[in-house]
Design an enzyme around this catalytic site. Structure first.
Site, short mmCIF file in Angstrom:
data_model
loop_
_atom_site.label_atom_id
_atom_site.label_comp_id
_atom_site.label_asym_id
_atom_site.label_seq_id
_atom_site.Cartn_x
_atom_site.Cartn_y
_atom_site.Cartn_z
N ASP A 8 0.62 -4.59 -6.70
CA ASP A 8 1.59 -5.15 -5.79
C ASP A 8 1.25 -6.30 -5.09
OD1 ASP A 8 3.04 -2.75 -6.78
OD2 ASP A 8 2.02 -1.43 -5.35
N ASP A 10 1.50 -4.60 4.91
CA ASP A 10 0.34 -4.02 4.17
C ASP A 10 -1.05 -4.17 4.49
OD1 ASP A 10 1.98 -2.79 2.27
OD2 ASP A 10 1.59 -3.87 0.54
N GLU A 32 -4.96 2.75 -0.91
CA GLU A 32 -4.42 2.05 -1.80
C GLU A 32 -4.62 0.70 -1.68
OE1 GLU A 32 -0.19 1.33 -2.29
OE2 GLU A 32 -0.46 1.61 -4.53
N GLU A 33 -5.04 -0.01 -0.56
CA GLU A 33 -5.49 -1.49 -0.38
C GLU A 33 -6.51 -1.88 -0.68
OE1 GLU A 33 -1.23 -1.56 0.25
OE2 GLU A 33 -2.50 -3.10 -0.36
N ASP A 93 -2.42 5.93 1.82
CA ASP A 93 -1.75 4.67 1.48
C ASP A 93 -1.11 4.32 2.87
OD1 ASP A 93 0.96 4.01 -0.92
OD2 ASP A 93 -0.13 2.77 0.68
N LEU A 115 0.98 1.79 4.05
CA LEU A 115 2.30 1.50 3.86
C LEU A 115 2.85 1.72 2.58
CD1 LEU A 115 4.35 0.70 6.38
CD2 LEU A 115 3.97 -1.70 5.39
N ASP A 116 3.48 2.59 2.14
CA ASP A 116 3.83 3.22 0.94
C ASP A 116 5.21 2.66 1.10
OD1 ASP A 116 3.62 4.58 -1.90
OD2 ASP A 116 5.65 5.37 -1.02
N GLU A 155 -1.18 9.64 -3.04
CA GLU A 155 0.32 9.93 -3.00
C GLU A 155 0.99 11.20 -3.37
OE1 GLU A 155 1.28 6.16 -5.50
OE2 GLU A 155 2.19 5.41 -3.53
P1 P6P Z 1 9.94 2.40 -8.95
C1 P6P Z 1 6.89 2.07 -4.01
O1 P6P Z 1 6.55 1.14 -4.70
C2 P6P Z 1 6.20 3.30 -4.80
O2 P6P Z 1 4.87 3.26 -4.87
C3 P6P Z 1 6.68 4.55 -4.27
O3 P6P Z 1 6.88 4.64 -2.63
C4 P6P Z 1 8.02 4.87 -5.00
O4 P6P Z 1 8.37 6.29 -4.89
C5 P6P Z 1 7.77 4.35 -6.26
O5 P6P Z 1 6.69 3.10 -6.02
C6 P6P Z 1 9.09 3.38 -6.78
O6 P6P Z 1 8.86 3.04 -8.37
O7 P6P Z 1 9.26 2.15 -10.22
O8 P6P Z 1 10.94 3.32 -9.19
O9 P6P Z 1 10.50 1.24 -8.21
#
Ligand code: P6P
Length: 339
Positions: free
Chosen positions: A70, A76, A99-100, A120, A122-123, A282
């Site tokens: 990402d 982040d 995650e970072e 994580d 900032l998920d 996660e």
């Molecule tokens: P997609 C956000 O990037 C994330 O890590 C989660 O928070 C979220 O559930 C998922 O990815 C969304 O992924 O492929 O549906 O866009």
């Protein structure tokens, strides 16, 4: 004119944790201090998320990318630094996984404590620019008795976590946490800077009416997955179909599932053999919370909390939510496994 009733017996997260600590005579108070550190991180991030647009914190942080590929948003990077610095200086942490950060952080002697924090910071950050709720997800292990604190202390099944939680940043900051005996939700009162108990003893309904999955991946789904979601969209016997809700921010989708019931999923499919979501910081914390609230979390065939991670950024498929909805999913997967 009715006077607004002023609550004079405020239950803050800190007070709630101290009440819990008093039940365990051997408690040293380290966990209370560690949770205060996590609260501090969440308060800082909540402030920055709220001011992001004003401070031009949205947008890319110089094009850097994290382990998930990402593009790292400015928030982040800031959020990760806030948590890493606060956790390190708390003196209660031995190992951190974020995650970072590509590698685990082993805290130096002198500051090393007896807990491991996986998080994580900032998920859902890809949603920041759109003003969608994002969040911090965290899980805590106690270092093994015979360990000085190494990566082995976090390559353990999620059922060995002692604490799991998330903080969702939206119109308010909602911190939802379990210390292993139920789930409680707290809302940040910005005027006093405290998380106040607003959702005591959260229990997920045994069955819901909402499913939450990225249907854009439907062409890659395995037959069992397709059969399950079709059973919700085209139910037999004239039953009402489930509603579809998908925000694309795990914290927001899981928070809704926890409160309203139903099922959230990021399945394995032909494109993503292990799904997309990260197991350690996660899937494990969310599975821990959902089970503590009376729900279930499975890969389709295995209880998520029983998985043993092979590396810190491992991914895992996940279906989590109301116990009866997840049981239906498991039965369909079992039928396909047997055939
Ligand atoms: P997609 C956000 O990037 C994330 O890590 C989660 O928070 C979220 O559930 C998922 O990815 C969304 O992924 O492929 O549906 O866009």
């Amino acid at each position: 004119m009715s006077e607004e009733k002023v609550t004079t017996d405020i239950i803050t997260l800190t007070r709630h944790v101290l009440d819990e600590q008093r039940k365990h005579k051997e408690a040293s108070g380290d966990l209370t201090l560690l949770l205060n550190t996590i609260q501090l991180g969440c308060k800082f991030v909540a402030t920055n998320v709220r001011k992001a647009r004003l401070l031009n914190l949205v947008g890319l942080a110089g094009g850097a990318t994290n382990i998930s590929g990402d593009e790292q948003k400015k928030l982040d990077v800031i959020s990760n630094e806030i948590f890493v610095n606060a956790l390190r200086s708390s003196g209660k942490v031995a190992v951190m996984v974020s995650e970072e950060d590509d590698e685990a952080i082993i805290v130096e002697e002198g500051l090393k404590g007896k807990y491991c924090v996986v998080f994580d910071p900032l998920d859902g950050s890809s949603n920041i620019d759109a003003g969608v709720n994002v969040g911090t997800i965290f899980g805590i292990y106690r270092v093994h008795e015979d360990s000085t604190g190494t990566i082995k202390d976090v390559l353990r099944p999620g059922r060995e976590m002692v604490i799991a939680g998330y903080c969702m940043y939206g119109s308010s900051a909602n911190l939802v946490i379990s210390l292993g005996n139920g789930v409680n939700g707290y809302t940040l009162d910005n005027s006093i800077g405290e998380f106040i108990l607003t959702h005591p003893n959260i229990k997920i309904p045994s069955r819901g009416k909402i499913y939450s999955v990225n249907e854009g991946n439907a062409s890659f789904w395995y037959p069992a997955c397709t059969e399950y979601f079709n059973s919700l969209k085209f139910p037999p016997g004239g039953k009402n179909p489930y509603s579809a809700r998908y925000i694309g921010s795990m914290v927001a989708d899981v928070h809704r599932t926890l409160l309203y019931g139903g099922i959230f999923a990021y399945p394995a499919d032909k494109k993503s053999k292990n799904g997309k979501l990260r197991l350690l910081y996660e899937c494990f914390p969310m599975a821990f919370l959902v089970e503590q609230a009376g729900g279930q979390a499975t890969t389709g065939t295995t209880r998520v909390l029983d998985i043993v991670p092979t590396e810190i950024h491992a991914r895992a498929p996940i279906f989590l939510g109301s116990k009866d909805d997840v049981e239906d999913l498991k039965n369909i997967y079992a039928k396909h496994s047997a055939s």
